[in-house]
Scaffold this motif. Structure first.
Motif, PDB file in Angstrom:
ATOM      1  N   ASP A  12     -21.290  54.301  21.565  1.00 47.18           N
ATOM      2  CA  ASP A  12     -21.277  55.779  21.692  1.00 47.18           C
ATOM      3  C   ASP A  12     -21.326  56.554  20.427  1.00 47.18           C
ATOM      4  O   ASP A  12     -21.827  57.729  20.259  1.00 47.18           O
ATOM      5  CB  ASP A  12     -19.959  55.997  22.522  1.00 47.18           C
ATOM      6  CG  ASP A  12     -20.124  55.591  23.927  1.00 47.18           C
ATOM      7  OD1 ASP A  12     -21.216  55.284  24.457  1.00 47.18           O
ATOM      8  OD2 ASP A  12     -19.165  55.399  24.563  1.00 47.18           O
ATOM      9  N   GLN A  13     -20.572  55.890  19.519  1.00 50.46           N
ATOM     10  CA  GLN A  13     -20.632  56.594  18.020  1.00 50.46           C
ATOM     11  C   GLN A  13     -22.227  56.784  17.494  1.00 50.46           C
ATOM     12  O   GLN A  13     -22.464  57.547  17.007  1.00 50.46           O
ATOM     13  CB  GLN A  13     -19.659  55.930  17.040  1.00 50.46           C
ATOM     14  CG  GLN A  13     -18.354  55.591  17.350  1.00 50.46           C
ATOM     15  CD  GLN A  13     -17.380  54.609  16.579  1.00 50.46           C
ATOM     16  OE1 GLN A  13     -18.144  54.066  15.576  1.00 50.46           O
ATOM     17  NE2 GLN A  13     -16.564  54.372  16.861  1.00 50.46           N
ATOM     18  N   ARG A  14     -22.897  55.684  17.720  1.00 50.93           N
ATOM     19  CA  ARG A  14     -24.195  55.729  17.354  1.00 50.93           C
ATOM     20  C   ARG A  14     -25.005  56.999  18.001  1.00 50.93           C
ATOM     21  O   ARG A  14     -25.604  57.706  17.455  1.00 50.93           O
ATOM     22  CB  ARG A  14     -24.964  54.498  17.569  1.00 50.93           C
ATOM     23  CG  ARG A  14     -26.580  54.525  17.126  1.00 50.93           C
ATOM     24  CD  ARG A  14     -27.214  53.196  17.118  1.00 50.93           C
ATOM     25  NE  ARG A  14     -27.106  52.794  18.559  1.00 50.93           N
ATOM     26  CZ  ARG A  14     -26.602  51.452  18.757  1.00 50.93           C
ATOM     27  NH1 ARG A  14     -26.043  50.844  18.051  1.00 50.93           N
ATOM     28  NH2 ARG A  14     -26.461  50.998  20.251  1.00 50.93           N
ATOM     29  N   ASP A  24     -21.076  52.178   7.011  1.00 47.12           N
ATOM     30  CA  ASP A  24     -21.210  53.053   8.162  1.00 47.12           C
ATOM     31  C   ASP A  24     -22.232  52.709   9.044  1.00 47.12           C
ATOM     32  O   ASP A  24     -23.244  53.376   9.109  1.00 47.12           O
ATOM     33  CB  ASP A  24     -21.239  54.446   7.543  1.00 47.12           C
ATOM     34  CG  ASP A  24     -22.415  54.471   6.590  1.00 47.12           C
ATOM     35  OD1 ASP A  24     -23.123  53.539   6.049  1.00 47.12           O
ATOM     36  OD2 ASP A  24     -22.790  55.740   6.353  1.00 47.12           O
ATOM     37  N   GLY A  71     -23.743  59.640  19.022  1.00 45.46           N
ATOM     38  CA  GLY A  71     -23.036  60.857  18.607  1.00 45.46           C
ATOM     39  C   GLY A  71     -23.997  61.097  17.063  1.00 45.46           C
ATOM     40  O   GLY A  71     -24.334  62.407  17.116  1.00 45.46           O
ATOM     41  N   PHE A  72     -24.129  60.192  16.466  1.00 46.51           N
ATOM     42  CA  PHE A  72     -24.824  60.444  15.204  1.00 46.51           C
ATOM     43  C   PHE A  72     -26.531  60.710  15.189  1.00 46.51           C
ATOM     44  O   PHE A  72     -26.965  61.700  14.707  1.00 46.51           O
ATOM     45  CB  PHE A  72     -25.039  59.369  14.317  1.00 46.51           C
ATOM     46  CG  PHE A  72     -23.540  58.993  13.424  1.00 46.51           C
ATOM     47  CD1 PHE A  72     -23.267  60.001  12.564  1.00 46.51           C
ATOM     48  CD2 PHE A  72     -22.522  57.921  13.896  1.00 46.51           C
ATOM     49  CE1 PHE A  72     -22.247  59.755  11.803  1.00 46.51           C
ATOM     50  CE2 PHE A  72     -21.736  57.977  13.097  1.00 46.51           C
ATOM     51  CZ  PHE A  72     -21.273  58.829  12.239  1.00 46.51           C
ATOM     52  N   ASP A  82     -17.691  51.171  22.066  1.00 47.74           N
ATOM     53  CA  ASP A  82     -17.372  52.500  21.297  1.00 47.74           C
ATOM     54  C   ASP A  82     -18.194  52.641  20.315  1.00 47.74           C
ATOM     55  O   ASP A  82     -18.680  53.742  19.781  1.00 47.74           O
ATOM     56  CB  ASP A  82     -15.933  52.350  20.566  1.00 47.74           C
ATOM     57  CG  ASP A  82     -14.866  52.462  21.657  1.00 47.74           C
ATOM     58  OD1 ASP A  82     -15.222  53.012  22.845  1.00 47.74           O
ATOM     59  OD2 ASP A  82     -13.759  51.813  21.587  1.00 47.74           O
ATOM     60  N   ALA A  83     -18.775  51.506  19.500  1.00 48.29           N
ATOM     61  CA  ALA A  83     -19.964  51.506  18.617  1.00 48.29           C
ATOM     62  C   ALA A  83     -21.042  52.313  19.198  1.00 48.29           C
ATOM     63  O   ALA A  83     -21.811  52.933  18.407  1.00 48.29           O
ATOM     64  CB  ALA A  83     -20.031  50.175  17.933  1.00 48.29           C
ATOM     65  N   GLN A 140     -22.879  52.629  12.359  1.00 46.15           N
ATOM     66  CA  GLN A 140     -23.674  53.572  13.427  1.00 46.15           C
ATOM     67  C   GLN A 140     -24.429  54.683  12.674  1.00 46.15           C
ATOM     68  O   GLN A 140     -25.431  55.043  13.309  1.00 46.15           O
ATOM     69  CB  GLN A 140     -22.470  54.038  14.312  1.00 46.15           C
ATOM     70  CG  GLN A 140     -21.927  52.922  15.390  1.00 46.15           C
ATOM     71  CD  GLN A 140     -21.041  52.156  14.427  1.00 46.15           C
ATOM     72  OE1 GLN A 140     -20.394  52.355  13.897  1.00 46.15           O
ATOM     73  NE2 GLN A 140     -21.478  50.686  14.889  1.00 46.15           N
TER      74      GLN A 140
END
Length: 391
Positions: free
Chosen positions: A296-298, A121, A300-301, A293-294, A123
């Motif tokens: 932006d996911q990071r 996982d 978000g976390f 995308d990766a 990000q």
């Protein structure tokens, strides 16, 4: 504001602070390891880049093999994980001396940190590592450090999307980490250098079969009795000649140089920077969606962990001077500049274990803390109330 991590009520003795730091790493699931101080030198030169050579302390064993005092702990820790065949995911911590010539302080100084190998996982692991770095700063009395963020993987994705020769990509990646990318991206030829004096040889090598050209250069150097030059082996010298021949065949195109210039000028809060890179990719007709995308996911976390992205400074041109980084990189600094350099720094290095001998790539991410710099922050925090009281 970035979510402040409460500073624990601890005595200000450096030893007790170090114990509190290791206790925090233990609580987060990291097991402490103790890698040897003496390490094979070639591992650091291969993985950290030749620029580290002038800062290392060298010795040799009875067989003449070149050894060094460990200049950092990430590589020794990674070698320990491999040698002990630790099951994955492996989460390890360390605290010990490292040895480097440097502009500040003595050649021996203390570093502490953690390394995480095998988490898929990515990000979430990235965001948690930054959050743990914030906790490290809080232990030493700095709950809201300046957060600098970069992404080596995003830059690599851009290079893959552009029409560049493999040698150009390798050179740009290396220069990116060292902060040495030329403004014209190598479009203009340098003045008469050592490489310029060998232009005829380089022209002859261009377009030759790589294996045959490598063998030819190696044979010529061996016939001349040359085994090393400036610390480089015959094989490394041959590779350098071949790479330079490919680079001399043609510079980065004007179109690619324009895209690179525009990309490297983007900075700001992560969400804003992501939007700007997406727009650049759309205008240039290249696909960076997977890397973005990766990214932006990071983000978000990070938000989920209480980090205010408006207080994070992301820069597309920000890298760290170690060749093995492959993804997110970060540094935490003192906003008041009471000490020089990062307090905590780290990043992702998914190819490191494979380069050390693992059978396949294994995700990896870690951080290092400069304890003497953190101690300065802590001491300043202690002395401030006394100064105010005296006024």
């Amino acid at each position: 504001m970035t979510a402040a991590v409460p500073a624990p009520d601890l005595p200000h003795d450096p030893r007790l602070l170090e114990e509190a730091l290791i206790a925090r790493f233990d609580a987060a699931g990291f097991t402490r390891v103790h890698p040897p101080v003496l390490q094979p030198a070639d591992v650091f030169l291969d993985l950290s880049g030749e620029s580290i050579r002038r800062r290392m302390f060298f010795t040799a064993d009875a067989e003449g093999r070149e050894l060094c005092l460990r200049p950092d702990l990430t590589i020794p820790v990674a070698r320990t994980v491999l040698e002990h065949k630790m099951p994955l995911p492996a989460m390890v911590s360390y605290l010990g001396s490292v040895f480097r010539f440097r502009g500040e302080g003595q050649g021996e100084f203390q570093q502490a940190g953690v390394e995480s190998f095998g988490r898929t996982d990515l990000q979430a692991a990235d965001a948690e590592m930054i959050a743990l770095g914030l906790e490290v700063c809080a232990i030493y009395g700095l709950p809201s450090p300046e957060i600098r963020l970069g992404d080596v993987g995003l830059f690599a994705a851009l290079l893959e999307a552009l029409p560049l020769a493999p040698a150009q990509r390798r050179r740009l990646m290396k220069d990116f980490g060292q902060g040495q990318i030329e403004p014209d991206f190598g479009q203009s030829k340098p003045a008469e250098t050592g490489e310029g004096r060998h232009s005829g040889v380089l022209a002859a090598l261009n377009g030759a079969d790589p294996a045959a050209a490598r063998a030819l250069i190696t044979d010529l150097l061996s016939i001349a009795g040359i085994s090393t030059v400036g610390g480089r082996s015959v094989t490394e010298i041959a590779e350098r000649f071949l790479e330079q021949a490919e680079l001399d065949a043609g510079g980065v195109s004007a179109e690619a140089a324009d895209i690179l210039s525009r990309y490297l000028a983007i900075s700001g809060a992560p969400d804003e920077a992501s939007a700007q890179v997406r727009e650049l990719a759309r205008e240039a007709g290249i696909d960076l969606s997977e890397a973005l995308d990766a990214f932006d996911q990071r983000s978000g976390f990070l938000t989920a962990l209480g980090v205010d992205l408006a207080q994070v400074h992301f820069s597309t041109s920000f890298g760290r001077p170690l060749d093995y980084y492959s993804g997110m990189v970060f540094e935490l600094h003192d906003p008041c500049s009471r000490t020089h350099g990062p307090l905590v720094a780290g990043g992702r290095y998914d190819r490191l274990l494979a380069r050390l001998g693992a059978q396949s790539a294994i995700p990896g991410i870690g951080l290092s803390a400069w304890l003497e710099r953190l101690a300065v922050i802590n001491a300043t925090k202690i002395s401030a109330p006394k100064m105010d009281a005296a006024q």
